[in-house]
Design a protein around this motif. Structure first.
Motif, PDB file in Angstrom:
ATOM      1  N   SER A 205       2.708   5.035  -2.545  1.00 39.76           N
ATOM      2  CA  SER A 205       4.036   5.534  -2.183  1.00 39.76           C
ATOM      3  C   SER A 205       4.564   4.841  -0.933  1.00 39.76           C
ATOM      4  O   SER A 205       5.749   4.483  -0.853  1.00 39.76           O
ATOM      5  CB  SER A 205       3.976   7.047  -1.974  1.00 39.76           C
ATOM      6  N   THR A 206       3.686   4.629   0.045  1.00 44.35           N
ATOM      7  CA  THR A 206       4.102   3.939   1.269  1.00 44.35           C
ATOM      8  C   THR A 206       4.476   2.490   0.988  1.00 44.35           C
ATOM      9  O   THR A 206       5.471   1.974   1.519  1.00 44.35           O
ATOM     10  CB  THR A 206       2.975   3.998   2.317  1.00 44.35           C
ATOM     11  N   LYS A 209       7.883   2.098  -0.755  1.00 40.83           N
ATOM     12  CA  LYS A 209       9.039   2.382   0.107  1.00 40.83           C
ATOM     13  C   LYS A 209       9.355   1.231   1.047  1.00 40.83           C
ATOM     14  O   LYS A 209      10.433   1.208   1.653  1.00 40.83           O
ATOM     15  CB  LYS A 209       8.767   3.651   0.926  1.00 40.83           C
ATOM     16  N   GLU A 211      10.773  -1.998   1.720  1.00 41.67           N
ATOM     17  CA  GLU A 211      11.690  -2.909   1.052  1.00 41.67           C
ATOM     18  C   GLU A 211      11.439  -4.363   1.424  1.00 41.67           C
ATOM     19  O   GLU A 211      11.975  -5.262   0.762  1.00 41.67           O
ATOM     20  CB  GLU A 211      13.134  -2.530   1.387  1.00 41.67           C
TER      21      GLU A 211
END
Length: 450
Positions: A205-206, A209, A211
């Motif tokens: 998840s990290t 995120k 970009e």
């Protein structure tokens, strides 16, 4: 554990201890007294809990149906509570009865009721904690295994059962493998795998995120983290239970050679997947063409890539085909795509006017880029028409190619209709010569006379 004694003798001793304890408990239950009374109280509480479960189940269902807009996790909690209501009712009533009996009579006369209440509370906790395991069959195995272990522990016979399971072993030279070792290894590895899954999910998840990391490198990083965590969990679990992998080195080597020959395609796809992620030739979201398949990359897996077409079909293309085959990536370096369409007009139409109308018609279509203006050129003089090519640019190939071509063709049709530009089609004239007609009639007459 001391291995100097006879393992079979230890096995018989542990089995005898379990049998003696079981017979002592049954004899105490059969004979009238407080032990028998406690068993009857526990059975009565179980019956009442079952009836309350039937009543409360309907009430919970009606209550949930009256609620709207609940999140999925809330619904899962309600479902788990509804399934365990019988056990929850039993735990509450048994604990209340145990506290009452502790205050009005001797503690020894409420021991079994307290034991039943403790086990019920522990079982409820295990049932809810096991929801961390996503796989349903594996979750049921974990629940039942922990229930059995908790029951044996609170009955104070876990050591005897452990000695019994340790006696069921296979010994080859210095190598010894018992049932207890297998069970312990499964529990430890399963727990470590659960922790590894939770850590990998948080890490993934990290990473997603961030970009600054490209989509392909995100997939590669997530796969690398998962592989490292699960591999570390496996080897730590094996080491934790004291299994020596040195003796299995030769056997694992032979198995590895056999698997290498049998899984050549699988290994090739795995390596191809890593290469694709490293060189960033294909990444999630790209629009590709491979043979007759045109669509966009949805996911990149370890063995295949998922390609979704415009008609909703999902193709699982092996990674090896993406490496060795000719793949058209419509959005590799940028999203700009040039499309060409061909058409023809009659020789009587002014080609300068036709080119101007074609460019204006294409420029007025949505999705056609204006700063990369369409162009139109004559490409040849055909048998019945002057042939043209119209070129225009788009920057959203994921929106489809056939539909934009169709819209441009429709705009050309409307523009040509308004300006009396004709689109010819091939025509053929057949002329019958007079001499040929006489020759045919004479031949037919002669065949009739014969």
């Amino acid at each position: 554990m001391d291995r100097s004694t006879d393992p079979f003798a230890d096995f018989l001793i542990s089995l005898e201890g379990i049998w003696i304890n079981a017979m002592a408990f049954l004899s105490g239950v059969i004979q009238p007294g407080w032990r028998q009374n406690q068993v009857l109280i526990v059975l009565g509480l179980a019956l009442v809990a079952w009836m309350l479960h039937r009543v409360s189940d309907k009430a919970i269902r009606n209550w949930v149906r009256s609620r709207q807009g609940w999140a999925k996790w809330q619904l899962r909690v309600v479902v788990q509570v509804r399934r365990r209501m019988g056990l929850i009712w039993f735990a509450l009533m048994a604990y209340i009865v145990y506290e009452v009996m502790q205050s009005v009579t001797w503690p020894s006369r409420s021991y079994l009721v307290g034991l039943a209440a403790t086990l019920a509370i522990v079982w409820v906790g295990i049932a809810f904690a096991a929801q961390l395991v996503r796989n349903r069959p594996l979750r049921r195995i974990v629940i039942w295994s922990l229930w059995i272990y908790a029951t044996l522990y609170f009955l104070n016979i876990s050591d005897d059962v452990a000695s019994f399971l340790d006696g069921l072993a296979i010994e080859i030279g210095e190598f010894r493998l018992s049932v207890l070792t297998l069970i312990t290894a499964s529990v430890v590895i399963g727990a470590l795998f659960t922790v590894a899954r939770l850590v990998s999910q948080a890490t993934a998840s990290t990473i997603r995120k961030n970009e600054e990391i490209s989509p392909s490198m995100q997939v590669l990083a997530v796969k690398g983290v998962q592989l490292a965590l699960y591999g570390f969990a496996f080897f730590m679990g094996v080491k934790a239970v004291g299994i020596d992998l040195t003796g299995l080195a030769v056997l694992s080597g032979a198995i590895g050679v056999g698997l290498g020959f049998g899984l050549q395609k699988v290994v090739s796809n795995l390596v191809s997947g890593v290469i694709i992620l490293i060189d960033k030739s294909i990444k999630p979201g790209d629009v590709i063409s491979l043979g007759e398949t045109f669509g966009w990359i949805q996911t990149l897996g370890a063995r295949y890539a998922s390609v979704v077409t415009r008609d909703g079909k999902e193709y699982l293309i092996p990674n090896e085909d993406l490496i060795t085959g000719q793949v058209v990536n419509w959005s590799h370096s940028n999203d700009f795509v040039r499309l060409d369409i061909y058409f023809g007009t009659a020789y009587s139409d002014d080609p300068h006017k036709v080119r101007k109308l074609a460019i204006e018609a294409a420029s007025g279509v949505d999705r056609v880029l204006s700063f990369k203006a369409p162009v139109c050129h004559i490409v040849g003089f055909g048998d019945s028409s002057v042939d043209y090519i119209l070129r225009f640019w788009i920057r959203d190939p994921t929106g489809g190619l056939t539909n934009i071509r169709g819209n441009v063709y429709l705009a050309l049709w409307d523009a040509f209709k308004e300006n009396d530009i004709s689109i010819p089609f091939p025509q053929r004239e057949v002329l019958m010569l007079q001499d040929s007609k006489l020759a045919v009639s004479r031949g037919a007459r002669k065949s009739t006379e014969d």
